[in-house]
Design a protein around this motif. Sequence first.
Motif, PDB file in Angstrom:
ATOM      1  N   CYS A  43     -12.032 -15.859  -6.758  1.00  0.00           N
ATOM      2  CA  CYS A  43     -11.520 -15.293  -5.500  1.00  0.00           C
ATOM      3  C   CYS A  43     -11.597 -13.765  -5.496  1.00  0.00           C
ATOM      4  CB  CYS A  43     -10.055 -15.672  -5.312  1.00  0.00           C
ATOM      5  SG  CYS A  43      -9.725 -17.426  -5.325  1.00  0.00           S
ATOM      6  N   PRO A  44     -12.153 -13.186  -4.436  1.00  0.00           N
ATOM      7  CA  PRO A  44     -12.067 -11.731  -4.282  1.00  0.00           C
ATOM      8  C   PRO A  44     -10.638 -11.322  -3.924  1.00  0.00           C
ATOM      9  CG  PRO A  44     -13.516 -12.718  -2.614  1.00  0.00           C
ATOM     10  CD  PRO A  44     -12.866 -13.839  -3.339  1.00  0.00           C
ATOM     11  N   GLY A  49      -2.221  -0.662  -0.879  1.00  0.00           N
ATOM     12  CA  GLY A  49      -1.619   0.614  -1.261  1.00  0.00           C
ATOM     13  C   GLY A  49      -0.139   0.396  -1.505  1.00  0.00           C
ATOM     14  N   ILE A  50       0.436   1.132  -2.464  1.00  0.00           N
ATOM     15  CA  ILE A  50       1.852   0.938  -2.809  1.00  0.00           C
ATOM     16  C   ILE A  50       2.735   1.202  -1.583  1.00  0.00           C
ATOM     17  CG2 ILE A  50       3.752   1.838  -4.240  1.00  0.00           C
ATOM     18  CD1 ILE A  50       2.003   1.404  -6.512  1.00  0.00           C
ATOM     19  N   GLU A  51       2.452   2.287  -0.870  1.00  0.00           N
ATOM     20  CA  GLU A  51       3.275   2.625   0.293  1.00  0.00           C
ATOM     21  C   GLU A  51       3.042   1.633   1.438  1.00  0.00           C
ATOM     22  OE1 GLU A  51       3.035   6.768   1.456  1.00  0.00           O
ATOM     23  OE2 GLU A  51       3.870   6.148   3.410  1.00  0.00           O
ATOM     24  N   GLU A  52       1.794   1.259   1.623  1.00  0.00           N
ATOM     25  CA  GLU A  52       1.441   0.267   2.657  1.00  0.00           C
ATOM     26  C   GLU A  52       2.227  -1.030   2.421  1.00  0.00           C
ATOM     27  OE1 GLU A  52      -2.463  -1.284   1.873  1.00  0.00           O
ATOM     28  OE2 GLU A  52      -2.788  -1.839   3.961  1.00  0.00           O
ATOM     29  N   ASN A  53       2.312  -1.417   1.150  1.00  0.00           N
ATOM     30  CA  ASN A  53       3.028  -2.634   0.810  1.00  0.00           C
ATOM     31  C   ASN A  53       4.524  -2.485   1.100  1.00  0.00           C
ATOM     32  OD1 ASN A  53       3.389  -5.269  -0.455  1.00  0.00           O
ATOM     33  ND2 ASN A  53       4.392  -4.091  -2.066  1.00  0.00           N
ATOM     34  N   TYR A  65       2.529 -14.239  -0.501  1.00  0.00           N
ATOM     35  CA  TYR A  65       1.216 -14.667  -0.991  1.00  0.00           C
ATOM     36  C   TYR A  65       0.596 -13.601  -1.900  1.00  0.00           C
ATOM     37  CZ  TYR A  65       1.523 -18.449   2.338  1.00  0.00           C
ATOM     38  OH  TYR A  65       1.927 -19.581   3.002  1.00  0.00           O
ATOM     39  N   THR A  66       1.307 -12.504  -2.160  1.00  0.00           N
ATOM     40  CA  THR A  66       0.707 -11.428  -2.944  1.00  0.00           C
ATOM     41  C   THR A  66       0.938 -11.633  -4.441  1.00  0.00           C
ATOM     42  OG1 THR A  66       2.666 -10.019  -2.784  1.00  0.00           O
ATOM     43  CG2 THR A  66       0.981  -9.730  -1.080  1.00  0.00           C
ATOM     44  N   TYR A  67       0.048 -11.068  -5.235  1.00  0.00           N
ATOM     45  CA  TYR A  67       0.163 -11.082  -6.701  1.00  0.00           C
ATOM     46  C   TYR A  67       0.393  -9.646  -7.175  1.00  0.00           C
ATOM     47  CZ  TYR A  67      -2.119 -15.699  -7.448  1.00  0.00           C
ATOM     48  OH  TYR A  67      -2.449 -17.031  -7.497  1.00  0.00           O
ATOM     49  N   ASN A  68       1.050  -9.507  -8.322  1.00  0.00           N
ATOM     50  CA  ASN A  68       1.109  -8.188  -8.967  1.00  0.00           C
ATOM     51  C   ASN A  68      -0.302  -7.800  -9.404  1.00  0.00           C
ATOM     52  OD1 ASN A  68       3.881  -8.178  -8.778  1.00  0.00           O
ATOM     53  ND2 ASN A  68       4.182  -9.009 -10.825  1.00  0.00           N
ATOM     54  N   TRP A  69      -0.609  -6.515  -9.246  1.00  0.00           N
ATOM     55  CA  TRP A  69      -1.939  -6.044  -9.668  1.00  0.00           C
ATOM     56  C   TRP A  69      -1.777  -4.663 -10.294  1.00  0.00           C
ATOM     57  CZ3 TRP A  69      -6.299  -8.975  -9.379  1.00  0.00           C
ATOM     58  CH2 TRP A  69      -7.490  -8.343  -9.743  1.00  0.00           C
ATOM     59  N   GLN A  82       0.429  -4.537  -5.342  1.00  0.00           N
ATOM     60  CA  GLN A  82       0.336  -5.937  -4.924  1.00  0.00           C
ATOM     61  C   GLN A  82      -1.080  -6.171  -4.391  1.00  0.00           C
ATOM     62  OE1 GLN A  82       3.629  -6.478  -6.413  1.00  0.00           O
ATOM     63  NE2 GLN A  82       3.001  -8.273  -5.264  1.00  0.00           N
ATOM     64  N   ALA A  83      -1.535  -7.417  -4.510  1.00  0.00           N
ATOM     65  CA  ALA A  83      -2.885  -7.729  -4.039  1.00  0.00           C
ATOM     66  C   ALA A  83      -2.867  -9.044  -3.268  1.00  0.00           C
ATOM     67  CB  ALA A  83      -3.835  -7.828  -5.229  1.00  0.00           C
TER      68      ALA A  83
END
Length: 160
Positions: A43-44, A49-53, A65-69, A82-83
């Motif tokens: 999966c791609p 962005g930290i602030e965007e998140n 649905y996000t993963y730590n990255w 987050q990704a």
Amino acid sequence: MHMESTRIPLERCPDLVILTDTPKGRGVFAAKLIPAKTVLDACPVLILGIEENERHIEHTSLYHYTYNWPIVNEEGKKQKAQAIIFGLGSMFNHSSHEQNVVWDRDLLRQMITYRALRDIQPGEELCISYGDHLTFKDADAPPLPRPEDEIEQLNRIQLD
Ligand SMILES: C[S@@+](CC[C@H](N)C(=O)[O-])C[C@H]1O[C@@H](n2cnc3c(N)ncnc32)[C@H](O)[C@@H]1O
């Protein structure tokens, strides 16, 4: 100047189905026997962005649905971003005890590959582990003992 592009091979196991009405919502299940180590999906990833998140995504259902990255910022400092995972990676539910899927991050190419941890039988759900800090009630958790059962158990304890 001509930049050479990177070719990333894709792979998805065809023997998977999504069931829509499980106690965990939608989930991924085996339609046939899936041998250990089979690649389930490549999966791609979209790194947020930290602030965007913090300002936006954390306040939406997409956050679940996000993963730590892990990232390294412009000052060379390690940070946890987050990704979003495009593909089946976003559909695997959590299991504390029956985890049968493992995943590898490819930080450079921004991909995650999921593999079968062991043979997975037809009809079995494919689950990863989300870790210890769940933001929902785990549908797999054993039921809490009824208060009367707890008293019954305490009564049976012998103190010598
Ligand atoms: C990445 S999504 C997985 C797909 C999701 N089930 C769906 O229908 O879109 C994560 C969400 O699935 C649900 N979920 C995953 N594992 C679960 C579990 N063990 N028990 C209850 N709900 C679970 C939770 O609502 C969680 O926020």
